[in-house]
Design an enzyme around this catalytic site. Structure first.
Site, PDB file in Angstrom:
ATOM      1  N   ARG A 111     -38.021 -27.393  78.992  1.00 16.12           N
ATOM      2  CA  ARG A 111     -38.162 -26.270  78.054  1.00 16.12           C
ATOM      3  C   ARG A 111     -38.746 -25.063  78.773  1.00 16.12           C
ATOM      4  NH1 ARG A 111     -43.565 -27.177  74.553  1.00 16.12           N
ATOM      5  NH2 ARG A 111     -44.671 -28.550  75.970  1.00 16.12           N
ATOM      6  N   LYS A 122     -42.027 -20.615  79.130  1.00 20.45           N
ATOM      7  CA  LYS A 122     -42.091 -21.950  78.524  1.00 20.45           C
ATOM      8  C   LYS A 122     -41.661 -21.792  77.065  1.00 20.45           C
ATOM      9  CE  LYS A 122     -45.113 -25.948  78.460  1.00 20.45           C
ATOM     10  NZ  LYS A 122     -46.282 -26.535  79.114  1.00 20.45           N
ATOM     11  N   GLY A 126     -36.176 -28.201  73.688  1.00 23.17           N
ATOM     12  CA  GLY A 126     -36.391 -27.097  74.632  1.00 23.17           C
ATOM     13  C   GLY A 126     -37.225 -25.951  74.094  1.00 23.17           C
ATOM     14  N   ARG A 140     -45.473 -29.226  91.852  1.00 19.96           N
ATOM     15  CA  ARG A 140     -46.451 -30.219  91.370  1.00 19.96           C
ATOM     16  C   ARG A 140     -46.383 -31.473  92.225  1.00 19.96           C
ATOM     17  NH1 ARG A 140     -45.089 -29.054  85.633  1.00 19.96           N
ATOM     18  NH2 ARG A 140     -44.028 -27.080  85.847  1.00 19.96           N
ATOM     19  N   ASP A 175     -47.204 -34.720  86.933  1.00 17.70           N
ATOM     20  CA  ASP A 175     -46.339 -33.538  86.775  1.00 17.70           C
ATOM     21  C   ASP A 175     -47.137 -32.319  86.317  1.00 17.70           C
ATOM     22  OD1 ASP A 175     -46.273 -35.495  84.527  1.00 17.70           O
ATOM     23  OD2 ASP A 175     -45.456 -33.793  83.441  1.00 17.70           O
TER      24      ASP A 175
HETATM   25  P1  AMP Z   1     -45.340 -30.838  79.108  1.00 17.39           P
HETATM   26  O1  AMP Z   1     -46.004 -31.528  77.973  1.00 17.39           O
HETATM   27  O2  AMP Z   1     -44.981 -29.435  78.797  1.00 17.39           O
HETATM   28  O3  AMP Z   1     -46.069 -31.004  80.390  1.00 17.39           O
HETATM   29  O4  AMP Z   1     -43.949 -31.580  79.277  1.00 17.39           O
HETATM   30  C1  AMP Z   1     -43.767 -32.856  79.820  1.00 17.39           C
HETATM   31  C2  AMP Z   1     -42.282 -33.086  79.982  1.00 17.39           C
HETATM   32  O5  AMP Z   1     -41.666 -33.141  78.697  1.00 17.39           O
HETATM   33  C3  AMP Z   1     -41.555 -31.980  80.730  1.00 17.39           C
HETATM   34  O6  AMP Z   1     -40.482 -32.565  81.436  1.00 17.39           O
HETATM   35  C4  AMP Z   1     -41.069 -31.087  79.615  1.00 17.39           C
HETATM   36  O7  AMP Z   1     -39.962 -30.301  79.992  1.00 17.39           O
HETATM   37  C5  AMP Z   1     -40.699 -32.103  78.570  1.00 17.39           C
HETATM   38  N1  AMP Z   1     -40.772 -31.524  77.228  1.00 17.39           N
HETATM   39  C6  AMP Z   1     -41.875 -31.298  76.499  1.00 17.39           C
HETATM   40  N2  AMP Z   1     -41.565 -30.743  75.314  1.00 17.39           N
HETATM   41  C7  AMP Z   1     -40.227 -30.589  75.287  1.00 17.39           C
HETATM   42  C8  AMP Z   1     -39.293 -30.065  74.347  1.00 17.39           C
HETATM   43  N3  AMP Z   1     -39.674 -29.574  73.170  1.00 17.39           N
HETATM   44  N4  AMP Z   1     -37.980 -30.097  74.696  1.00 17.39           N
HETATM   45  C9  AMP Z   1     -37.583 -30.580  75.879  1.00 17.39           C
HETATM   46  N5  AMP Z   1     -38.406 -31.076  76.809  1.00 17.39           N
HETATM   47  C10 AMP Z   1     -39.713 -31.094  76.526  1.00 17.39           C
HETATM   48 MG    MG Z   2     -46.177 -30.296  82.105  1.00 14.51          MG
END
Ligand code: AMP
Ligand code: MG
Length: 494
Positions: free
Chosen positions: A92, A112, A125, A183, A253
């Protein structure tokens, strides 16, 4: 000056996908960091124009030639709560540009909340207003506290609603700025899917981007890269501990090679001191609790070492030994940074071998006394409050164990006799170290709820106040939450 993301031009497509971001129905700026925009030499009027909005919401650069890259979604893997996920990536998010600042820094801009990318898996996304504003507020507060972090340039609403557990909520995007978004998980992706050549390519890119001086070291540079990552994480987590920051989701990550705090999902600052404090609703076992953060950073660094070590030596045993030696340095680096930081908090300039025990005792007394971490240290920094005979206001901050606090205070007074600098100078130094205000969770949540209802007044008030966290002011924002005001859980908001 804005250019297309260097990441795409320097690394093979194994590491990223070029994408076109979907339009958003009615992009509107909710928060714009004009000071940061100026540092990036971005014209604020332009950012508000149709062209500027197209850049902030879709990464469209006005003068991009067709051959060069547009936005890129980067690939990464990651250990999430200890479980290895080989393909995560920007599901996303997308890098939209690089920006060269006047003082020669090369920074990355990322959106983001882009809408779907090739890494979206089952997600939509999207990002929503609450989490976007939360990241804006807390990352900027961290910056003002002097802690390495990604910065927030802007939050925009998209003009449509996004479905989440609690029902439809305003769609939003945050545009953030980092020295690099590489990362530990980026290296894990290279190792898992491409092997050593890809790990080397990513290491070369990271070195060139973040630590160009290492290029003079020849093959030794890869071991130096690990050592720098170890030192920076040790120092970063020590800084988090000093202000009571709980990241909440220290997955590999979310651990940046730049040493910047990255990803402000369920993070929060603790009020009452509790070594096992955690906020994240999904962190059921407290894996990422306050007191576990130092150990978790080492765990993440060990995952980085697993990817990098074959580059250290052709002889596998020697390579492993070098990696182990480097990792073994972590505890001392962390301890050193932690002790220096907490000595500063207590205004101790001299070094005494018993300091570590004294500091541990103070923290234990805060825990049993249910003291507010920020306010107790701040009050200890107030002129004379610790040393004058009437210290009842300070004592009141330890309601759970006032007697223990009395004894602890005697120890502090005894220790202060070793200090050579005048009390006023020490107190001034302490006031510049112990913040008066932090983004307290109940205030943050109140500001976000109001903003979602369309009223951003509290958000802007908090944001303005948090720009000068050490300054005295009579704004009521330093008060710890009453028991009924406390908010114990945070959510990722994905
Ligand atoms: P984050 O919590 O932002 O660190 O995301 C962890 C993983 O989940 C990453 O690969 C993000 O791209 C994916 N992710 C989190 N929220 C979404 C969403 N709403 N749609 C698609 N991917 C997501
Ligand atoms: Mg993240």
């Amino acid at each position: 000056m804005l250019t297309t993301p260097h990441y795409a031009s320097s690394l093979p497509s194994f590491f990223h996908r070029n994408i076109t971001l979907p339009p958003t129905p009615a992009p509107r700026i909710v928060a714009l960091n004009t000071e940061l925009a100026q540092q990036l030499e971005l014209d604020v009027d332009w950012l508000h124009s149709a062209e500027g909005l197209a850049f902030l919401s879709r990464g469209i650069l006005p003068h991009r030639d067709e051959a060069s890259s547009g936005p890129v979604a980067t690939a990464y893997a990651g250990h999430q709560f200890g479980q290895f996920v080989p393909s995560l990536g920007d599901g996303r998010a997308a890098l939209i540009a690089d920006c060269q600042t006047k003082d020669g820094h090369q920074l990355e801009l990322q959106i983001k909340g882009t809408g779907p990318t090739p890494f979206s898996r089952h997600g939509d996304g999207r990002n929503t207003l609450g989490p976007a504003l939360r990241e804006y507020l807390i990352s900027e507060a961290m910056h003002a506290l002097g802690i390495p972090t990604t910065r927030a340039l802007a939050v925009l609403t998209t003009g449509d609603m996004v479905e989440r557990d609690k029902g439809p909520t305003p769609g939003a995007q945050i545009v953030r700025v980092a020295r690099s978004h590489v990362r530990v998980g980026s290296f894990q992706y290279a190792a898992a899917h491409g092997g050593l050549d890809h790990v080397r390519q990513l290491a070369d890119f990271t070195i060139q981007r973040l630590f160009p001086a290492l290029t003079n070291e020849g093959p030794e540079c890869y071991l130096s890269l690990l050592k720098i990552a170890i030192r920076q994480q040790a120092q970063l987590v020590a800084r988090w501990m000093e202000v009571g920051f709980i990241h909440g989701v220290m997955n590999t990550d979310n651990c940046a090679l730049s040493g910047e705090t990255l990803d402000y999902g369920p993070c929060a600052f603790m009020d009452r001191f509790d070594p096992m404090k955690r906020f994240s609703f999904i962190d059921k076992d407290g894996r990422y609790a306050y007191g576990r953060q130092p150990a978790l950073a080492l765990w993440n660094l060990s995952r980085l070492a697993e990817c990098l070590f074959p580059l250290f030596d052709d002889d596998e045993d020697k390579a492993i030994e070098k990696a182990q030696d480097a990792l073994q340095g972590y505890d001392q680096l962390f301890h050193h940074a932690w002790l220096a930081g907490f000595r500063r908090k207590l205004g101790l300039e001299e070094q005494d071998e018993h300091d570590i025990r004294l500091l541990e005792h103070i923290l234990e007394t805060m825990h049993t006394g249910q003291a507010d971490f920020t306010n107790a240290f701040r009050m200890l920094s107030s002129p004379d409050v610790a040393i004058r005979d009437d210290y009842s206001a300070l004592r009141e901050l330890f309601p759970g164990n006032k007697g223990h606090f009395d004894l602890c205070r005697t120890e502090i007074l005894h220790r202060l006799t070793l200090e050579k600098r005048p009390a006023e100078v020490r107190q001034q130094a302490m006031q510049a170290t112990n913040p008066r205000i932090i983004p307290r969770n109940h205030q943050v949540e109140a500001a976000l709820s109001q903003a979602i209802e369309g009223d951003c007044w509290l958000f802007h008030t908090l944001h303005d106040a948090l720009k000068t966290p050490f300054a005295e002011a009579n704004d009521g924002l330093a008060a710890a939450p009453k028991q009924e005001e406390e908010i114990h859980h945070t959510f990722c908001g994905t």
